[in-house]
Design a protein around this motif. Sequence first.
Motif, PDB file in Angstrom:
ATOM      1  N   ALA A   4      -4.244 -22.178  -9.510  1.00  0.00           N
ATOM      2  CA  ALA A   4      -5.417 -22.050  -8.649  1.00  0.00           C
ATOM      3  C   ALA A   4      -5.036 -21.814  -7.190  1.00  0.00           C
ATOM      4  CB  ALA A   4      -6.306 -23.289  -8.778  1.00  0.00           C
ATOM      5  N   GLU A   5      -4.094 -22.583  -6.675  1.00  0.00           N
ATOM      6  CA  GLU A   5      -3.742 -22.452  -5.259  1.00  0.00           C
ATOM      7  C   GLU A   5      -3.136 -21.079  -4.973  1.00  0.00           C
ATOM      8  OE1 GLU A   5      -1.835 -25.624  -3.284  1.00  0.00           O
ATOM      9  OE2 GLU A   5      -2.720 -27.181  -4.546  1.00  0.00           O
ATOM     10  N   ALA A   6      -2.314 -20.579  -5.891  1.00  0.00           N
ATOM     11  CA  ALA A   6      -1.716 -19.259  -5.680  1.00  0.00           C
ATOM     12  C   ALA A   6      -2.792 -18.175  -5.695  1.00  0.00           C
ATOM     13  CB  ALA A   6      -0.671 -18.981  -6.759  1.00  0.00           C
ATOM     14  N   PHE A  34      -6.365 -14.379  -2.861  1.00  0.00           N
ATOM     15  CA  PHE A  34      -7.730 -13.987  -2.512  1.00  0.00           C
ATOM     16  C   PHE A  34      -7.923 -13.997  -0.997  1.00  0.00           C
ATOM     17  CE2 PHE A  34     -12.186 -15.072  -1.663  1.00  0.00           C
ATOM     18  CZ  PHE A  34     -12.865 -14.140  -2.429  1.00  0.00           C
ATOM     19  N   THR A  35      -7.472 -15.043  -0.335  1.00  0.00           N
ATOM     20  CA  THR A  35      -7.606 -15.158   1.124  1.00  0.00           C
ATOM     21  C   THR A  35      -6.858 -14.036   1.824  1.00  0.00           C
ATOM     22  OG1 THR A  35      -7.792 -17.563   0.917  1.00  0.00           O
ATOM     23  CG2 THR A  35      -7.270 -16.680   3.105  1.00  0.00           C
ATOM     24  N   HIS A  42     -14.410  -8.622  -1.238  1.00  0.00           N
ATOM     25  CA  HIS A  42     -14.211  -9.460  -2.417  1.00  0.00           C
ATOM     26  C   HIS A  42     -15.331 -10.482  -2.515  1.00  0.00           C
ATOM     27  CE1 HIS A  42     -10.125  -7.913  -3.137  1.00  0.00           C
ATOM     28  NE2 HIS A  42     -10.023  -7.896  -1.820  1.00  0.00           N
ATOM     29  N   SER A  43     -15.612 -10.896  -3.753  1.00  0.00           N
ATOM     30  CA  SER A  43     -16.677 -11.853  -4.033  1.00  0.00           C
ATOM     31  C   SER A  43     -16.084 -13.158  -4.541  1.00  0.00           C
ATOM     32  CB  SER A  43     -17.639 -11.270  -5.080  1.00  0.00           C
ATOM     33  OG  SER A  43     -18.468 -12.274  -5.619  1.00  0.00           O
ATOM     34  N   LEU A  47      -9.300  -8.292 -11.897  1.00  0.00           N
ATOM     35  CA  LEU A  47     -10.406  -9.195 -11.553  1.00  0.00           C
ATOM     36  C   LEU A  47     -10.553  -9.365 -10.053  1.00  0.00           C
ATOM     37  CD1 LEU A  47      -9.892 -11.964 -14.272  1.00  0.00           C
ATOM     38  CD2 LEU A  47     -11.713 -10.245 -14.188  1.00  0.00           C
ATOM     39  N   LEU A  48      -9.437  -9.300  -9.327  1.00  0.00           N
ATOM     40  CA  LEU A  48      -9.461  -9.501  -7.868  1.00  0.00           C
ATOM     41  C   LEU A  48      -9.391  -8.182  -7.107  1.00  0.00           C
ATOM     42  CD1 LEU A  48      -7.084 -12.600  -7.577  1.00  0.00           C
ATOM     43  CD2 LEU A  48      -9.565 -12.558  -7.377  1.00  0.00           C
TER      44      LEU A  48
END
Length: 353
Positions: free
Chosen positions: A298-300, A305-306, A315-316, A345-346
């Motif tokens: 999750a953190e990666a 994403f950030t 991005h959503s 997905l990203l």
Amino acid sequence: MSGPETADGRDWRVFRATGAAPSGPPPQLLPAPPWRRFRGGPAQPAPPHDEQAALRRLGEVDAVPQLDGDSIDVVNAALLLRRPLLVTGAPGVGKSTLAHLVSRELGLGRVLEWNIVSRTTLRDGLYAHDALGRAQAIAAWRAGLRPHGTTGADDRDEEEPLPPALGDFITLGPLGTALLPYDRPRVLLVDELDKSDIDLPNDLLHVLENGSYEIPELVRDAADGARVRTSDPGCSAQLRQGRVECREFPVVVITSNGEREFPAAFRRRCLPLEMRTPTREQLLAIVDSHLRVRPPDAEALVDLFTRQVEEGGTHSLDQLLNAVQMTTAGAFPADASGRKLLDMLLRDLAKGR
């Protein structure tokens, strides 16, 4: 979050942006300004709750505020001044979620959603009149007065049925329901107003300023009152002389993707709020609130994403949640094929694929 107190010792802020439902009596809003007080009646029963919708939008509660301090202040100012919020920001940043955040935290019940398209008119939001259905019901009623083989009223022992009531064929829309006279404000989400016809924002001005409207069909009706359906499933409301006026102005959250400018007169009646992508801490809190666990990757994924957002991509938040959810699936491939799927997905939504 602490802040200046009012004369009676209360903090003027009632909204903290955590989405935590009240554990006891819901927080009370400060009195409305004299120019935003309304006298609608009769008072309506408290609205129903829709916890499933809140869970879909917000997940479980978390202690981390989902907005920054300045944004929280703007929301509280709109609550205090009884003014609509005009929320702008990139698609998928969580603009419409704000309405559910306010509703759950203040215990205001089911969110009324008005989704705007290019054909939407003000009347669509206020009410709908099924004129054809009423005409058919009246024709059936008239036919039923003289069943085949009877010669007159003296031959019937039962009372003649009453004609169909006009109110049975009127349903209040989301805006119309939000303006009913509730003791506590309803939450109304007007989603993507910039998709509307150019006249709709101007058409909204009178309703947003006066907190009231009339249903002409009921105004012309001989009956003094009528019971009509509302936008809440299975609920109805009693109206007097076809007029609706709120008691507490609703919490109106108007979202826009910034695709057009609104008239100055409309913007003057709203408080602007620009929503930005949540911080890393807030993104992790959103993941935790929806999944209730934090997967190893999750953190990666949040960092990726950030970084993509900081580089100018579109991005959503849904993309991030989908990507994290995929990593929790059993036997999800951790090799290059899995990485390719996560990249899909990203993907940058601005690139059109």
